[in-house]
Design a protein around this motif. Structure first.
Motif, PDB file in Angstrom:
ATOM      1  N   TYR A  22       0.842  -1.204   0.000  1.00 16.57           N
ATOM      2  CA  TYR A  22       0.000   0.000   0.000  1.00 16.57           C
ATOM      3  C   TYR A  22       0.873   1.248   0.000  1.00 16.57           C
ATOM      4  CZ  TYR A  22      -3.400   3.493   1.506  1.00 16.57           C
ATOM      5  OH  TYR A  22      -4.186   4.626   1.599  1.00 16.57           O
ATOM      6  N   LYS A  23       0.402   2.282  -0.718  1.00 13.56           N
ATOM      7  CA  LYS A  23       1.124   3.546  -0.799  1.00 13.56           C
ATOM      8  C   LYS A  23       0.289   4.656  -0.165  1.00 13.56           C
ATOM      9  CE  LYS A  23       4.417   1.547  -2.902  1.00 13.56           C
ATOM     10  NZ  LYS A  23       5.660   1.239  -2.152  1.00 13.56           N
ATOM     11  N   ILE A  47       1.945   8.515  -2.704  1.00 10.70           N
ATOM     12  CA  ILE A  47       3.385   8.665  -2.498  1.00 10.70           C
ATOM     13  C   ILE A  47       4.030   7.297  -2.728  1.00 10.70           C
ATOM     14  CG2 ILE A  47       5.194   9.404  -0.934  1.00 10.70           C
ATOM     15  CD1 ILE A  47       3.249  11.617  -1.771  1.00 10.70           C
ATOM     16  N   PHE A  48       4.677   7.136  -3.884  1.00 11.14           N
ATOM     17  CA  PHE A  48       5.251   5.838  -4.242  1.00 11.14           C
ATOM     18  C   PHE A  48       6.671   5.703  -3.698  1.00 11.14           C
ATOM     19  CE2 PHE A  48       1.775   6.055  -7.238  1.00 11.14           C
ATOM     20  CZ  PHE A  48       1.322   4.748  -7.255  1.00 11.14           C
ATOM     21  N   LYS A  49       6.780   5.881  -2.402  1.00 11.02           N
ATOM     22  CA  LYS A  49       8.054   5.666  -1.727  1.00 11.02           C
ATOM     23  C   LYS A  49       8.184   4.191  -1.385  1.00 11.02           C
ATOM     24  CE  LYS A  49      10.688   7.186   2.330  1.00 11.02           C
ATOM     25  NZ  LYS A  49      10.661   8.022   3.550  1.00 11.02           N
ATOM     26  N   GLN A  50       9.397   3.668  -1.492  1.00 14.78           N
ATOM     27  CA  GLN A  50       9.631   2.252  -1.251  1.00 14.78           C
ATOM     28  C   GLN A  50       9.249   1.862   0.164  1.00 14.78           C
ATOM     29  OE1 GLN A  50      11.224   0.051  -3.655  1.00 14.78           O
ATOM     30  NE2 GLN A  50      10.627  -1.587  -2.283  1.00 14.78           N
ATOM     31  N   ASP A  81       7.403 -19.268  -0.239  1.00 18.65           N
ATOM     32  CA  ASP A  81       8.260 -19.278  -1.429  1.00 18.65           C
ATOM     33  C   ASP A  81       7.658 -18.482  -2.577  1.00 18.65           C
ATOM     34  OD1 ASP A  81      10.127 -20.914  -0.171  1.00 18.65           O
ATOM     35  OD2 ASP A  81       9.092 -22.750  -0.800  1.00 18.65           O
ATOM     36  N   THR A  82       6.378 -18.138  -2.469  1.00 16.67           N
ATOM     37  CA  THR A  82       5.709 -17.389  -3.536  1.00 16.67           C
ATOM     38  C   THR A  82       5.421 -15.954  -3.107  1.00 16.67           C
ATOM     39  OG1 THR A  82       3.596 -18.296  -2.754  1.00 16.67           O
ATOM     40  CG2 THR A  82       4.680 -19.426  -4.592  1.00 16.67           C
ATOM     41  N   ALA A  83       6.166 -15.459  -2.126  1.00 14.10           N
ATOM     42  CA  ALA A  83       6.074 -14.054  -1.721  1.00 14.10           C
ATOM     43  C   ALA A  83       7.195 -13.293  -2.416  1.00 14.10           C
ATOM     44  CB  ALA A  83       6.191 -13.924  -0.205  1.00 14.10           C
ATOM     45  N   PHE A  84       6.824 -12.188  -3.066  1.00 14.80           N
ATOM     46  CA  PHE A  84       7.799 -11.423  -3.841  1.00 14.80           C
ATOM     47  C   PHE A  84       7.644  -9.937  -3.534  1.00 14.80           C
ATOM     48  CE2 PHE A  84       6.626 -15.178  -6.328  1.00 14.80           C
ATOM     49  CZ  PHE A  84       7.861 -15.791  -6.468  1.00 14.80           C
ATOM     50  N   ALA A  85       8.768  -9.288  -3.321  1.00 12.27           N
ATOM     51  CA  ALA A  85       8.801  -7.838  -3.137  1.00 12.27           C
ATOM     52  C   ALA A  85       9.621  -7.228  -4.258  1.00 12.27           C
ATOM     53  CB  ALA A  85       9.394  -7.475  -1.776  1.00 12.27           C
ATOM     54  N   ILE A  86       9.238  -6.034  -4.668  1.00 12.12           N
ATOM     55  CA  ILE A  86       9.968  -5.319  -5.727  1.00 12.12           C
ATOM     56  C   ILE A  86      10.844  -4.256  -5.088  1.00 12.12           C
ATOM     57  CG2 ILE A  86       9.747  -3.797  -7.717  1.00 12.12           C
ATOM     58  CD1 ILE A  86       7.231  -5.200  -8.484  1.00 12.12           C
ATOM     59  N   ASP A  87      12.133  -4.346  -5.367  1.00 14.48           N
ATOM     60  CA  ASP A  87      13.076  -3.318  -4.933  1.00 14.48           C
ATOM     61  C   ASP A  87      13.326  -2.406  -6.127  1.00 14.48           C
ATOM     62  OD1 ASP A  87      14.971  -1.751  -3.765  1.00 14.48           O
ATOM     63  OD2 ASP A  87      16.547  -3.270  -3.714  1.00 14.48           O
TER      64      ASP A  87
END
Length: 272
Positions: free
Chosen positions: A34-35, A79-82, A91-97
């Motif tokens: 969430y942003k 606000i698209f802050k990381q 094993d199917t959890a993914f985060a975008i850096d």
């Protein structure tokens, strides 16, 4: 004084929307990807109380006499802050850096975008397995196609590299690419994306077309982190302070209405 009633009313309406936005941020403090949303305000039209720009001796006045007619909400921006990556056992959890978004196929057939990488392998009708989000929407690869594998693969052994490539171990337990890569997309103006429920975004003219990181050399590629989820970037302390400020502004506008009402009552009593 009637003008002041309407002006203060616009302030109360604007601050109510501000409180609604802050409450929505606090409600989604634990929503993955969430942003934070923030309200932007702008003033309404100004009314000229004195049109002449010269004094009694003919010299120009340094400023005009204008009174504002209130405020309104101009926009609610994201606000698209990381957000902070949070480790999980899935094993199917993914985060975008980075600045990218995952893509999923909506129930209406349209492509939706999200920062929520809480995916699962689900059984498909053709006896295969499909990578989907928690609502069963298929995740898309770099070519815009749903990610599907046959049922001979053991999902717990599937790994994903930093660029989103899906791998499976060979006989020597060395990960080998399956030729499928999770699609990651960027936008020139992510704030222009149209917000939907379930942490999904839709492309608009304001956001611009989606930029495929796999084929566009002009964007900085993001990293896909397996075993992590991106937490929301909501700062609870900041939101509580903003809530107090909005509440005080709402209170001041209500007092302006009370003061205007008392002045009108006094004006009406002069005829007695």
């Amino acid at each position: 004084m009637v003008r002041s009633l309407w002006t203060a009313a616009t302030g109360m309406i604007a601050q109510q929307t501000n409180v609604d936005t802050i409450a929505n941020n606090l409600a989604n403090v634990n929503t993955v990807g969430y942003k934070t949303k923030v309200n932007e305000f702008k003033s309404l039209l100004y009314q000229n109380l004195q049109t002449k720009t010269t004094s009694s001796d003919g010299s120009p006045k340094p400023s005009s006499a204008q009174v504002g007619l209130g405020v309104r909400n101009a926009s609610i921006d994201s606000i698209f802050k990381q957000g902070a990556p949070t480790a999980t056992e899935s094993d199917t959890a993914f985060a975008i850096d980075g600045d990218g978004f995952f893509a999923v196929r909506g129930v209406d057939g349209e492509t939706k975008y999200t920062r929520n990488g809480n995916f699962v392998w689900a059984l498909s009708t053709n006896r295969g397995i499909t990578l989907t989000n928690s609502d069963g929407l298929p995740v898309l690869d770099t070519q815009g196609r749903p990610i599907r594998l046959n049922n001979t693969y053991i999902t717990s052994k599937i790994t994903v590299t930093a660029d989103g490539t899906i791998c499976y171990p060979d006989a020597n337990n060395n990960p080998q690419s399956l030729g499928i890569r999770i699609g990651v997309y960027q936008f020139n103006n992510p704030s222009g994306l149209d917000k939907e429920g379930d942490s999904l975004y839709v492309v608009t003219d304001a956001s611009g077309a989606a930029l495929n990181e796999a084929t566009n050399p002009n964007v900085r590629p993001s990293k896909v982190l397996q075993g992590y989820l991106e937490a929301s970037n909501v700062q609870v302390v900041d939101e509580m302070v903003n809530l107090i400020v909005a509440q005080r502004a709402y209170e001041m506008n209500s007092k302006a209405i009370t003061a205007s009402d008392e002045m009108l009552q006094q004006a009406n009593s002069l005829r007695r």
